[in-house]
Scaffold this motif. Structure first.
Motif, mmCIF file in Angstrom:
data_model
loop_
_atom_site.group_PDB
_atom_site.id
_atom_site.type_symbol
_atom_site.label_atom_id
_atom_site.label_comp_id
_atom_site.label_asym_id
_atom_site.label_seq_id
_atom_site.Cartn_x
_atom_site.Cartn_y
_atom_site.Cartn_z
ATOM 1 N N UNK A 172 0.883 -1.266 -0.057
ATOM 2 C CA UNK A 172 0.079 0.101 -0.081
ATOM 3 C C UNK A 172 0.899 1.332 -0.102
ATOM 4 N N UNK A 173 2.095 1.005 0.076
ATOM 5 C CA UNK A 173 3.085 2.196 0.023
ATOM 6 C C UNK A 173 3.383 3.078 1.242
ATOM 7 N N UNK A 174 2.948 2.495 2.476
ATOM 8 C CA UNK A 174 3.157 3.182 3.598
ATOM 9 C C UNK A 174 4.658 3.468 3.917
ATOM 10 N N UNK A 175 4.887 4.313 4.923
ATOM 11 C CA UNK A 175 5.993 4.729 5.365
ATOM 12 C C UNK A 175 6.895 3.522 5.974
ATOM 13 N N UNK A 176 8.168 3.568 5.602
ATOM 14 C CA UNK A 176 8.966 2.443 6.278
ATOM 15 C C UNK A 176 9.052 2.687 7.871
ATOM 16 N N UNK A 177 8.767 3.554 8.306
ATOM 17 C CA UNK A 177 8.421 3.867 9.819
ATOM 18 C C UNK A 177 7.554 2.821 10.341
ATOM 19 N N UNK A 178 6.305 2.711 9.734
ATOM 20 C CA UNK A 178 5.393 1.890 10.246
ATOM 21 C C UNK A 178 5.463 0.761 9.813
ATOM 22 N N UNK A 179 6.101 0.408 8.961
ATOM 23 C CA UNK A 179 6.343 -1.040 8.728
ATOM 24 C C UNK A 179 7.327 -1.817 9.556
ATOM 25 N N UNK A 180 8.458 -1.084 9.951
ATOM 26 C CA UNK A 180 9.369 -1.417 10.854
ATOM 27 C C UNK A 180 8.775 -1.383 12.218
ATOM 28 N N UNK A 181 7.870 -0.677 12.380
ATOM 29 C CA UNK A 181 7.417 -0.860 13.940
ATOM 30 C C UNK A 181 6.134 -1.663 14.043
ATOM 31 N N UNK A 182 5.573 -2.184 12.973
ATOM 32 C CA UNK A 182 4.653 -3.021 13.081
ATOM 33 C C UNK A 182 5.056 -4.523 13.379
ATOM 34 N N UNK A 183 6.386 -4.661 12.486
ATOM 35 C CA UNK A 183 7.170 -5.934 12.800
ATOM 36 C C UNK A 183 7.775 -5.888 14.048
ATOM 37 N N UNK A 184 8.515 -4.864 14.644
ATOM 38 C CA UNK A 184 9.010 -5.113 15.694
ATOM 39 C C UNK A 184 7.834 -5.367 16.998
ATOM 40 N N UNK A 185 6.579 -4.667 16.800
ATOM 41 C CA UNK A 185 5.641 -4.926 17.738
ATOM 42 C C UNK A 185 5.131 -6.241 17.795
ATOM 43 N N UNK A 186 5.113 -6.823 16.728
ATOM 44 C CA UNK A 186 4.694 -8.440 16.567
ATOM 45 C C UNK A 186 5.483 -9.300 17.001
ATOM 46 N N UNK A 187 6.778 -9.154 16.847
ATOM 47 C CA UNK A 187 8.041 -9.819 17.356
ATOM 48 C C UNK A 187 7.706 -9.631 18.977
ATOM 49 N N UNK A 188 7.544 -8.398 19.546
ATOM 50 C CA UNK A 188 7.492 -8.383 20.938
ATOM 51 C C UNK A 188 6.085 -9.159 21.368
ATOM 52 N N UNK A 189 5.092 -9.062 20.634
ATOM 53 C CA UNK A 189 3.697 -9.635 21.446
ATOM 54 C C UNK A 189 3.931 -11.082 20.826
ATOM 55 N N UNK A 190 4.710 -11.680 19.944
ATOM 56 C CA UNK A 190 5.285 -12.898 19.817
ATOM 57 C C UNK A 190 5.828 -13.485 21.050
ATOM 58 N N UNK A 191 6.941 -12.839 21.461
ATOM 59 C CA UNK A 191 7.598 -13.253 22.583
ATOM 60 C C UNK A 191 6.829 -13.239 23.887
#
Length: 142
Positions: free
Chosen positions: A105-124
């Protein structure tokens, strides 16, 4: 409390504390800027690294404080480990799919990186809470 349950507690706290530090530092840098304009990459990498290193150091200290404790894993420990990991992995998949959709969808890389980090944390967090729950609440026979 078994050694594996203690490790789950350590990993749970390491994930929560490192993500909380990340949020405090990044949100403290906003200073009137839009969130995607805040420098975040270095902080993200340092907090991920510090969380991993902190968990490793805490596990080493735990082992040094209890040198006679058994490090052997039995069948129950392995099953709890597998089930906790499977439960936690759901957020890795959610994060991967969300990041893929955000990139398309062309979102800014800030949001993409942060959703990945958040999901890694939530996974842990979810995986380690599941492990602790299985150790504390008994092991259901599924």
């Amino acid at each position: 409390m078994t050694l594996e349950e203690k490790r789950a507690w350590i990993r749970l706290f390491a994930a929560v504390i490192s993500y909380a530090v990340y949020l405090v530092v990044v949100l403290g840098r906003v200073d009137g800027r839009a969130l995607p304009d805040v420098p975040y990459a270095t902080v993200l990498l340092w907090t991920v690294g510090a969380g991993i290193a902190g968990a490793i150091v805490a596990e080493i200290v735990l082992g040094a404080l209890r040198p006679g404790a058994s490090r052997a894993k039995d069948v129950r420990d392995r099953e709890i480990g597998h089930r906790g990991d499977h439960i936690g992995q759901s957020f890795v998949v959610i994060g991967g799919v969300a990041a893929m959709l955000m990139a398309m969808a062309g979102w800014h890389q800030f949001w993409i990186a942060n959703v990945i980090y958040l999901c890694f944390v939530l996974s842990a967090v979810l995986g380690n809470i599941a492990k602790i729950g299985l150790y504390r609440g008994g092991f259901p026979q599924w």
